[in-house]
Enzyme design. Structure first.
Site, PDB file in Angstrom:
ATOM      1  N   VAL A  50       1.233  -1.338   0.013  1.00  0.00           N
ATOM      2  CA  VAL A  50       0.001  -0.159   0.218  1.00  0.00           C
ATOM      3  C   VAL A  50       0.625   1.083   0.175  1.00  0.00           C
ATOM      4  O   VAL A  50       0.357   1.894  -1.024  1.00  0.00           O
ATOM      5  CB  VAL A  50      -0.681  -0.207   0.994  1.00  0.00           C
ATOM      6  CG1 VAL A  50      -1.426   1.680   1.154  1.00  0.00           C
ATOM      7  CG2 VAL A  50      -1.858  -1.213   1.236  1.00  0.00           C
ATOM      8  N   PRO A 222      14.519  -1.447  16.814  1.00  0.00           N
ATOM      9  CA  PRO A 222      14.618  -2.308  15.523  1.00  0.00           C
ATOM     10  C   PRO A 222      14.376  -2.158  13.912  1.00  0.00           C
ATOM     11  O   PRO A 222      15.035  -2.170  13.181  1.00  0.00           O
ATOM     12  CB  PRO A 222      12.285  -2.888  16.039  1.00  0.00           C
ATOM     13  CG  PRO A 222      12.475  -3.180  17.158  1.00  0.00           C
ATOM     14  CD  PRO A 222      13.541  -2.228  17.900  1.00  0.00           C
ATOM     15  N   GLN A 224      15.894   0.789  13.356  1.00  0.00           N
ATOM     16  CA  GLN A 224      17.969   0.839  13.450  1.00  0.00           C
ATOM     17  C   GLN A 224      18.371  -0.013  12.864  1.00  0.00           C
ATOM     18  O   GLN A 224      19.169  -0.136  11.903  1.00  0.00           O
ATOM     19  CB  GLN A 224      18.108   1.486  14.967  1.00  0.00           C
ATOM     20  CG  GLN A 224      17.859   2.454  15.325  1.00  0.00           C
ATOM     21  CD  GLN A 224      18.796   2.665  16.570  1.00  0.00           C
ATOM     22  OE1 GLN A 224      19.367   2.502  17.050  1.00  0.00           O
ATOM     23  NE2 GLN A 224      17.591   3.154  17.917  1.00  0.00           N
ATOM     24  N   LYS A 255      15.741  10.667  16.472  1.00  0.00           N
ATOM     25  CA  LYS A 255      16.658   9.627  16.929  1.00  0.00           C
ATOM     26  C   LYS A 255      17.054   8.707  15.897  1.00  0.00           C
ATOM     27  O   LYS A 255      18.059   8.555  16.132  1.00  0.00           O
ATOM     28  CB  LYS A 255      15.944   9.026  18.351  1.00  0.00           C
ATOM     29  CG  LYS A 255      16.161   7.754  18.899  1.00  0.00           C
ATOM     30  CD  LYS A 255      15.600   7.474  20.235  1.00  0.00           C
ATOM     31  CE  LYS A 255      16.603   6.272  20.234  1.00  0.00           C
ATOM     32  NZ  LYS A 255      15.870   5.065  21.900  1.00  0.00           N
ATOM     33  N   CYS A 416     -17.870 -15.723 -10.742  1.00  0.00           N
ATOM     34  CA  CYS A 416     -16.616 -17.005 -11.601  1.00  0.00           C
ATOM     35  C   CYS A 416     -17.932 -18.088 -10.999  1.00  0.00           C
ATOM     36  O   CYS A 416     -19.350 -18.420 -11.356  1.00  0.00           O
ATOM     37  CB  CYS A 416     -16.283 -16.840 -11.229  1.00  0.00           C
ATOM     38  SG  CYS A 416     -14.871 -17.738 -12.195  1.00  0.00           S
ATOM     39  N   HIS A 545     -14.214 -12.417 -13.617  1.00  0.00           N
ATOM     40  CA  HIS A 545     -14.033 -11.404 -11.624  1.00  0.00           C
ATOM     41  C   HIS A 545     -14.132  -9.532 -12.259  1.00  0.00           C
ATOM     42  O   HIS A 545     -13.371  -9.416 -12.291  1.00  0.00           O
ATOM     43  CB  HIS A 545     -12.749 -12.066 -11.359  1.00  0.00           C
ATOM     44  CG  HIS A 545     -12.795 -13.281 -11.109  1.00  0.00           C
ATOM     45  ND1 HIS A 545     -13.286 -14.023  -9.581  1.00  0.00           N
ATOM     46  CD2 HIS A 545     -12.241 -14.422 -12.210  1.00  0.00           C
ATOM     47  CE1 HIS A 545     -12.458 -14.716 -10.099  1.00  0.00           C
ATOM     48  NE2 HIS A 545     -12.340 -15.090 -10.879  1.00  0.00           N
ATOM     49  N   GLU A 547     -14.560  -7.477  -9.843  1.00  0.00           N
ATOM     50  CA  GLU A 547     -13.676  -6.960  -8.485  1.00  0.00           C
ATOM     51  C   GLU A 547     -12.215  -6.386  -9.142  1.00  0.00           C
ATOM     52  O   GLU A 547     -11.770  -5.371  -8.340  1.00  0.00           O
ATOM     53  CB  GLU A 547     -13.649  -8.340  -7.728  1.00  0.00           C
ATOM     54  CG  GLU A 547     -12.450  -9.395  -7.316  1.00  0.00           C
ATOM     55  CD  GLU A 547     -13.536 -10.447  -8.106  1.00  0.00           C
ATOM     56  OE1 GLU A 547     -14.627 -10.279  -8.922  1.00  0.00           O
ATOM     57  OE2 GLU A 547     -12.991 -11.959  -7.898  1.00  0.00           O
TER      58      GLU A 547
HETATM   59  N1  GLN Z   1     -13.828 -23.636 -10.353  1.00  0.00           N
HETATM   60  C1  GLN Z   1     -14.555 -23.206 -11.373  1.00  0.00           C
HETATM   61  C2  GLN Z   1     -13.760 -23.093 -12.785  1.00  0.00           C
HETATM   62  O1  GLN Z   1     -12.356 -22.961 -13.097  1.00  0.00           O
HETATM   63  C3  GLN Z   1     -14.707 -21.563 -10.504  1.00  0.00           C
HETATM   64  C4  GLN Z   1     -13.174 -20.457 -10.920  1.00  0.00           C
HETATM   65  C5  GLN Z   1     -13.403 -19.351 -10.343  1.00  0.00           C
HETATM   66  O2  GLN Z   1     -14.718 -19.048  -9.792  1.00  0.00           O
HETATM   67  N2  GLN Z   1     -12.503 -18.557 -10.621  1.00  0.00           N
HETATM   68  O3  GLN Z   1     -14.738 -22.720 -13.973  1.00  0.00           O
END
Ligand code: GLN
Length: 568
Positions: A50, A222, A224, A255, A416, A545, A547
């Protein structure tokens, strides 16, 4: 910016060390890329990733073109084979690289899609060397850690700089200084300053100030020691970030400066904060960007931080409203396992002025619960999310959660495996295909609604990386007049994948006739990418995905709409 005027360094194959070749050094010295190396000391888990990403964030807002890279000590070739329960989520890049979750921080903080050059594991380095050795490319030389391994490391640094055409490359060295396994990285980054010149390399060290409860004080020994260890390896840090869980007094900084030889201004205290997105702001308060620019002889460009600041302000808003999301998990051991999923939820909430609370529900615990108990469990939640996963453990629990979400009209987002299981749930309970399953769990099922497509498998096998998995970004066509289309507001998208199994096209007709909506497919229509339900406030599940593409300043539309619907 133009390509730095030096050639790609070749690994040290033919000469004893290409890097001592004066020509190469001369070329490297006139490169325009500046290198920042971030090491860690005292202990792991300090948020070095981060911190590195936050420095990147500041430099991006100063108008620089920043690229980031992570070195990991593991002898794995990539993160794809590491258990997420031990190492945290596997973050997937556009080009299909399976990486450490720090790459997710980088992408979120510098708002740039990285690639394979950004993730280097020791296994990759040794693999390359051993392949060269077997191919006879070293012409009888002894192969040694210095220069052969270190040259391979440097090759990956300069290659990332060259290919990304960045002004500044930030490389984070995984692990802590003193780790036996990380020495080749430390030695390589030490050599880099020699190779490319004093003004082109900056070392940032992140250490920790522990707090002693008995005497109520922070201790500097630590940190240092850790700076001394690093100096003993030939690297004197230019900037020291002192992480602490308690306020750091000026006297403490003085320090540390005295004992380490680092100037007071270049020692930046970094107290633990409630949101990682505030870290750039804190670093900026201590002039981190100006110090970096001065030391690297860069002209600060006074860019704008308006948008990021707006985002931070939204975090600060007193959030009376909260949404509670149940995340149905299989890997319960580590907070980092679903990192990008929880960040995407949080970011979506922040932009809507709500706090997103994410509770993890152990999918195995749901397995033998009667519907009444399931209903009681989920009553308090505003939304249910089933993330990705592999294997058969806990899947019936996930299916029960999906069934509940469908029947009780709870906002649902499936990712997924979550999409595959939503398909199975629908096939079993709506279309009456009692035995429906994925062949991943039951190869003998009479209704393999999720399976491996033979063609797909062949295609994936041609791909060097990851065997038969579909990895990385693929285009997806959104179907008109769907909730998905409304959420995205565009017709053609690209999202990242990491899976082996796919929706079985033989079941398209049966399932869609029963009301399942296919709201996204591959452009050639062969692969089902997104499904949704009609008479439901929000029930969307994706084969990819999303995300991995959610960014603080660009919340992902599906997460945004999911949280919005949960708010209602
Ligand atoms: N296990 C599932 C597949 O291989 C989904 C994989 C996952 O969720 N990334 O297709």
């Amino acid at each position: 910016m133009s390509t730095p005027p030096y050639q790609d360094l070749k690994p040290n194959i033919l000469s004893s060390s290409n890097l001592t070749n004066e020509n190469t050094i001369a070329k490297l010295k006139i490169t325009m890329t500046k290198y920042i190396f971030v090491t860690g000391g005292v202990l792991s888990g300090l948020g070095k990733g981060v911190t590195a990403a936050s420095i990147g964030n500041l430099l991006v807002s100063q108008g620089f073109n920043v690229w980031m890279q992570k070195f990991d000590q593991y002898l794995n070739v990539d993160a794809g084979t590491i258990n997420p329960n031990k190492h945290g989520e596997v973050f997937v890049l556009d080009d299909g690289a399976e990486t450490d979750l720090d790459l997710g921080h980088y992408e979120r903080f510098i708002d740039t899609s990285l690639n394979r050059t950004s993730s280097v594991m020791t296994g990759q380095i040794y693999k390359a060397i051993l392949e060269n050795e077997r191919a006879g490319k070293y012409l009888g030389q002894d192969i040694q850690v210095i220069p052969h391994v270190t040259d391979e490391v440097k090759l990956r640094i300069t290659r990332a700089a060259k290919e990304s055409k960045c002004d500044i490359l930030i490389t984070e060295i995984g692990g802590t200084i003193g780790d036996y396994e990380g020495m080749h990285f430390v030695e390589a980054i030490r050599q880099m300053r020699h190779d490319v010149g004093q003004n082109n390399v900056l070392y940032v060290h992140v250490g920790f100030l522990p707090y002693l409860g008995a005497s109520e004080e922070l201790k500097s020994k630590p940190i240092q020691n850790s700076v001394h260890d690093l100096s003993g390896l030939g690297i004197q840090p230019d900037i020291l970030i002192a992480r602490a869980d308690h306020p750091v007094e000026k006297s403490m900084i003085k320090k540390i400066a005295l004992f380490t030889g680092i100037d007071v201004e270049s020692i930046i205290p970094l107290e633990t904060v409630d949101s990682i997105y505030k870290v750039p702001q804190i670093l900026q308060k201590f002039n981190a960007d100006k110090i970096v620019a001065a030391k690297l002889k860069l002209k600060i460009k006074n860019g704008s931080r308006t948008k990021w600041n707006e985002f931070i302000k939204k975090i600060e808003i007193d959030k009376k409203k909260t949404v509670k999301i149940a995340l149905i998990a299989k890997y319960m051991g580590l907070k980092d396992t679903y990192f990008s999923v929880t960040e995407s939820l949080k970011i979506a909430g922040i932009w809507q002025g709500v706090k997103t609370e994410v509770d993890w529900i152990d999918s195995e615990e749901l397995e033998n619960l009667p519907p009444k108990k399931i209903a009681a469990k989920f009553k308090e939640y505003d939304g249910i999310l089933v993330p990705g996963g592999f294997g058969s453990r806990g899947i019936e629990g996930k299916i029960s959660a999906i069934k509940y979400a469908r029947e009780h009209k709870k906002p649902f987002l499936g990712l997924c495996y979550g999409m595959q299981l939503a398909t199975i749930e629908f096939a079993r309970h709506v279309a009456g295909l009692k035995d429906a399953n994925t062949t991943e769990v039951n190869p003998k099922t009479s209704h393999p609604v999720i399976h491996i497509m033979p063609d797909q498998e062949k295609k994936m096998l041609k791909n060097d990386y990851g065997g038969t998995m579909r990895l990385g970004a693929y285009p997806c066509k959104i179907i008109d007049n769907t909730k998905t289309a409304k959420a995205y507001g565009e017709k053609n998208i690209s999202e990242r994948h990491r899976h082996r199994y796919e929706f079985n096209n033989e079941y398209r007709e049966i399932l869609t006739k029963k009301g399942l909506v296919i709201s996204g497919t591959s452009p050639d229509d062969l692969l089902v990418e997104i499904i949704e339900l009609k008479d439901h406030p929000f029930f969307i599940a994706t084969q990819f995905h999303p995300e991995f593409k959610s960014r603080p300043l660009k919340p992902h539309p599906l997460f945004y709409e999911f949280v919005k619907s949960a708010l209602k």
